[in-house]
Design a protein around this motif. Structure first.
Motif, PDB file in Angstrom:
ATOM      1  N   SER A  78      -7.617  -6.310  -3.060  1.00  0.00           N
ATOM      2  CA  SER A  78      -6.573  -5.391  -2.608  1.00  0.00           C
ATOM      3  C   SER A  78      -7.093  -4.256  -1.738  1.00  0.00           C
ATOM      4  N   ALA A  79      -6.339  -3.928  -0.701  1.00  0.00           N
ATOM      5  CA  ALA A  79      -6.659  -2.769   0.134  1.00  0.00           C
ATOM      6  C   ALA A  79      -6.537  -1.472  -0.651  1.00  0.00           C
ATOM      7  N   ASN A  80      -5.782  -1.473  -1.747  1.00  0.00           N
ATOM      8  CA  ASN A  80      -5.705  -0.282  -2.587  1.00  0.00           C
ATOM      9  C   ASN A  80      -7.067   0.075  -3.178  1.00  0.00           C
ATOM     10  N   GLY A 114       0.789  -1.216   0.000  1.00  0.00           N
ATOM     11  CA  GLY A 114       0.000   0.000   0.000  1.00  0.00           C
ATOM     12  C   GLY A 114       0.824   1.271   0.000  1.00  0.00           C
ATOM     13  N   CYS A 130      -6.162  -9.477   0.698  1.00  0.00           N
ATOM     14  CA  CYS A 130      -4.949  -9.259   1.473  1.00  0.00           C
ATOM     15  C   CYS A 130      -5.359  -9.016   2.928  1.00  0.00           C
ATOM     16  N   ILE A 131      -4.385  -9.019   3.828  1.00  0.00           N
ATOM     17  CA  ILE A 131      -4.700  -8.910   5.255  1.00  0.00           C
ATOM     18  C   ILE A 131      -5.442  -7.620   5.574  1.00  0.00           C
ATOM     19  N   ALA A 132      -4.976  -6.506   5.008  1.00  0.00           N
ATOM     20  CA  ALA A 132      -5.593  -5.214   5.319  1.00  0.00           C
ATOM     21  C   ALA A 132      -7.036  -5.147   4.836  1.00  0.00           C
ATOM     22  N   LEU A 133      -7.298  -5.687   3.642  1.00  0.00           N
ATOM     23  CA  LEU A 133      -8.674  -5.680   3.137  1.00  0.00           C
ATOM     24  C   LEU A 133      -9.541  -6.652   3.929  1.00  0.00           C
ATOM     25  N   ARG A 134      -8.995  -7.785   4.320  1.00  0.00           N
ATOM     26  CA  ARG A 134      -9.770  -8.740   5.123  1.00  0.00           C
ATOM     27  C   ARG A 134     -10.208  -8.093   6.440  1.00  0.00           C
ATOM     28  N   LEU A 135      -9.301  -7.370   7.083  1.00  0.00           N
ATOM     29  CA  LEU A 135      -9.646  -6.713   8.343  1.00  0.00           C
ATOM     30  C   LEU A 135     -10.748  -5.682   8.132  1.00  0.00           C
ATOM     31  N   ARG A 136     -10.650  -4.887   7.055  1.00  0.00           N
ATOM     32  CA  ARG A 136     -11.679  -3.888   6.775  1.00  0.00           C
ATOM     33  C   ARG A 136     -13.020  -4.576   6.478  1.00  0.00           C
TER      34      ARG A 136
END
Length: 236
Positions: free
Chosen positions: A184-186, A50, A203-209
């Motif tokens: 993607s979190a992007n 990111g 990705c991890i960041a998108l999964r958390l969101r």
């Protein structure tokens, strides 16, 4: 009519076509196989983290297009399609796209990867009629090595999708349902704009969101014991 938007790389494709194109150029000796590969890999890691500077990346990735004629590039792309892109096609991704097309949804692929690399992948392999991608600039029929207009990256995807819809006298409010599928979190900015955001093998960041906001999380890659896909079954 509803709207279905799809990210391409690592969503409908098993892999990233931008990075794969760069590796293909290295393998063919079109670019320096050591220096170019190192920068290609570094930019890809920045994208996943990111932290990608899209302008620096586009200066890098579009530069090889400016060094060759359109005819030479098309011959290379033919090989890329046959030798690389074909093997990246995700069959469950095709089923997902086909489901939306069969419903009569307005469908588009929205990708940061430039249109030269992605157009034929999207049209030939997925039969999606609309592509919203970063556009390589042309001058006198040759690529300049620069991008034209707003790159289809992060918030730029919102800008480009809105402009595309506006060209048809539409906006997101015209649709009862609007989906966007991405890994993607992007892509969180555009995911937050649609009525039905879906995280695909995120990705991890998108999964958390997605978990925080209650967005559906699906896989187009995992298989159950009987070999069936574990992706969500959609209903109209």
């Amino acid at each position: 009519m509803n709207l279905a938007l799809f990210d391409l790389d690592n969503t409908l494709l098993d892999g990233d076509s931008d990075h794969a194109w760069g590796q293909f150029l290295c393998d063919k000796g079109v670019v320096d196989p050591v220096e170019f590969k190192a920068r290609n890999d570094a930019f890809y890691e920045q994208y996943k983290a990111g932290t990608l500077n899209i302008d620096e990346f586009l200066d890098f990735v579009l530069a090889p297009l400016a060094r060759h004629s359109r005819e030479e590039l098309m011959k290379l792309h033919d090989e890329f399609m046959n030798d690389v892109a074909f093997g990246m096609i995700n069959e469950m991704g095709k089923q997902l796209v086909n489901w939306h097309l069969a419903q009569g949804d307005l469908c588009a692929v929205v990708t940061a990867t430039n249109a030269f690399v992605t157009e034929r992948i999207v049209r030939y392999y997925f039969h999606v009629p609309h592509l919203i991608a970063t556009v390589p600039a042309l001058e006198n029929g040759r690529f300049t090595g620069k991008a034209r207009g707003t790159p289809a990256f992060r918030e730029g995807k919102i800008t480009r999708v809105n402009a595309w819809l506006e060209s048809m006298a539409l906006d997101l409010s015209c649709f009862e349902k609007s989906w966007f599928y991405s890994d993607s979190a992007n892509d969180i900015p555009l995911l937050e704009q649609v009525s039905d955001p879906v995280a695909v093998d995120p990705c991890i960041a998108l999964r958390l969101r997605a978990e925080t906001l209650g967005w559906p999380i699906i896989s187009l890659r995992e298989k159950s014991q009987d070999g069936a896909g574990s992706g969500i079954i959609l209903q109209a």
